[in-house]
Design a protein around this motif. Structure first.
Motif, short mmCIF file in Angstrom:
data_model
loop_
_atom_site.label_atom_id
_atom_site.label_comp_id
_atom_site.label_asym_id
_atom_site.label_seq_id
_atom_site.Cartn_x
_atom_site.Cartn_y
_atom_site.Cartn_z
N ALA A 217 18.83 -54.40 -9.88
CA ALA A 217 17.55 -55.00 -10.91
C ALA A 217 16.28 -54.66 -10.48
O ALA A 217 16.03 -54.06 -9.53
N ILE A 218 15.47 -54.41 -11.56
CA ILE A 218 13.92 -53.96 -11.21
C ILE A 218 13.07 -55.32 -11.82
O ILE A 218 13.35 -56.05 -12.75
N ASP A 219 11.90 -55.18 -11.06
CA ASP A 219 11.02 -56.32 -11.30
C ASP A 219 10.47 -56.37 -12.58
O ASP A 219 9.80 -55.29 -13.19
N ALA A 220 10.74 -57.44 -13.25
CA ALA A 220 10.15 -57.56 -14.80
C ALA A 220 8.89 -58.58 -14.54
O ALA A 220 8.53 -59.04 -15.80
N ASN A 221 8.09 -58.73 -13.64
CA ASN A 221 6.77 -59.57 -13.62
C ASN A 221 5.58 -58.65 -12.96
O ASN A 221 5.80 -58.11 -11.86
N PRO A 222 4.80 -58.23 -13.60
CA PRO A 222 3.66 -57.48 -13.30
C PRO A 222 2.62 -58.23 -12.49
O PRO A 222 2.00 -57.59 -11.52
N LEU A 223 2.73 -59.51 -12.33
CA LEU A 223 1.99 -60.38 -11.44
C LEU A 223 2.57 -60.56 -10.16
O LEU A 223 1.85 -60.73 -9.12
N TYR A 224 3.75 -60.41 -9.93
CA TYR A 224 4.71 -60.61 -8.73
C TYR A 224 5.42 -59.33 -8.37
O TYR A 224 6.45 -59.55 -8.82
N VAL A 266 8.05 -57.03 -22.22
CA VAL A 266 7.56 -58.03 -21.05
C VAL A 266 6.29 -58.57 -21.82
O VAL A 266 5.24 -57.75 -22.46
N GLN A 267 6.13 -59.65 -21.78
CA GLN A 267 4.80 -60.53 -22.17
C GLN A 267 4.63 -61.67 -21.28
O GLN A 267 5.62 -62.28 -20.87
N TYR A 268 3.31 -62.01 -21.11
CA TYR A 268 2.91 -63.10 -20.49
C TYR A 268 3.36 -64.51 -20.88
O TYR A 268 2.83 -64.65 -22.40
N GLY A 272 1.76 -70.44 -17.00
CA GLY A 272 2.79 -70.28 -15.84
C GLY A 272 2.66 -68.91 -15.60
O GLY A 272 2.30 -67.86 -15.97
N ALA A 273 3.36 -68.79 -14.20
CA ALA A 273 3.74 -67.48 -13.74
C ALA A 273 4.85 -66.70 -14.27
O ALA A 273 4.71 -65.51 -14.00
N MET A 274 5.77 -67.33 -14.96
CA MET A 274 6.94 -66.50 -15.48
C MET A 274 6.41 -65.58 -16.46
O MET A 274 5.53 -65.90 -17.13
N ILE A 275 7.35 -64.65 -16.68
CA ILE A 275 7.01 -63.61 -17.81
C ILE A 275 8.26 -63.61 -18.75
O ILE A 275 9.39 -63.57 -18.33
#
Length: 324
Positions: A217-224, A266-268, A272-275
């Protein structure tokens, strides 16, 4: 849920006036849900339970009418009929058929009942037959979750770090079948379910085959994007003890490059913190070529009581491994 509970209490009050207002409020609620949530049953492509609010409104109205307008009847004592001479069973059945077959309502009810029985059998019999077949699970899974897209193109390369800080590249995984997807480590909706389905798909593989398969799996959240968040996600989902599981991350620029290469949007999400991100999966063969693309959205269970996505992914991994 609160509104439906209030409507139920209104009906249970037994007061006609209260029930009347409950019918009006319930019908308005059903129509609002039909328009705003179910997209009129078919418009927009995101409607849920198409048109179920219309039958619900009809049930409310019909129940009120049936309860409020049925006249009370006083049972009367009718004189006992004179005993009729006993008829042979065959003659009695013939008389009954002749009396009922002439009534249009009886005909209509008979046809409707026969049609309903056919609809039930049409759904039950094939599923019952398929459930005892050894190869039924993938077929039922594709029926529930859609057929995977069969492709054959070179998988875009990537070089990232895993949840333990070790560098991992697609080239370094050459020689193994790779099940690749994209997950948000702080997601609280679909990503945890998808992670469980990946773990279930891994458990369905034979031990000898599991050694030649990597779940990535590759991280899909640029904030976390720190590895600590990935480790926390692994502990939360019980993946820390799965030896062929890798959760990769990198800088925001590196992650964006991989997302674009695999067509992941990917969109904000506001507040919330979820993407919000595309829910895609890829099966990459031992030569580094994408052989199948899948929709990773959690699907319904099959006859084996397993997730449709897990069964579909497991089936695709086996097919790709056999053809490698």
């Amino acid at each position: 849920v609160t509104a439906l509970a209030a409507l139920g209490l209104a009906f249970l009050s037994g007061r006609a006036r209260v029930a009347r207002w409950a019918v009006v409020a319930g019908t308005m609620l059903c129509l609002a849900a039909w328009v705003l949530v179910q997209d009129l049953g078919f418009f927009g492509g995101v409607g849920t339970d198409p048109n179920s609010m219309i039958p619900a409104a009809l049930v409310l109205v019909a129940g009120y009418v049936a309860a409020a307008h049925v006249p009370e009847t006083v049972p009367s004592i009718a004189p006992s009929p004179a005993p009729s001479p006993a008829l042979p069973l065959r003659q009695r059945l013939t008389t009954l058929v002749e009396q009922t077959s002439l009534r249009p309502s009886y005909l209509f009810r008979s046809i409707a009942a026969l049609g309903a029985a056919c609809v039930v059998l049409l759904g039950v019999v094939p599923m019952a037959v398929a459930s005892v077949q050894p190869n039924a699970s993938p077929i039922l899974a594709e029926a529930a979750d859609g057929s995977p897209g069969v492709t054959d193109f070179a998988a875009p390369p990537f070089r990232l770090v895993d949840q333990n800080g070790r560098p991992v590249s697609l080239a370094g995984l050459r020689g193994k079948v790779v099940a690749l997807t994209f997950l948000d480590p702080v997601c609280t909706s679909d990503c945890p379910l998808i992670a469980q389905e990946l773990r279930e798909a891994d458990a369905m593989l034979a031990p000898a085959l599991r050694e030649d398969v990597e779940f990535v799996a590759i991280d899909a959240n640029p904030l976390y994007q720190a590895p600590a968040y990935l480790l926390a996600f692994d502990r939360q989902e019980g993946l820390q003890h799965v030896p062929n599981w890798r959760y990769l991350t990198g800088s925001a620029r590196e992650l964006a490059r991989v997302w674009n290469a695999y067509g992941v949007q990917v969109q904000y999400e506001p507040g919330g913190a979820m993407i919000g991100h595309s829910e895609l999966g890829f099966v990459i063969d031992a030569r580094g070529r994408v052989r199948a693309t899948l929709e990773t959205a959690p699907g319904a269970g099959t006859a084996a009581s397993r997730s449709s996505f897990a069964v579909t992914l497991d089936d695709q991994i086996r097919r790709v491994e056999r053809s490698s």
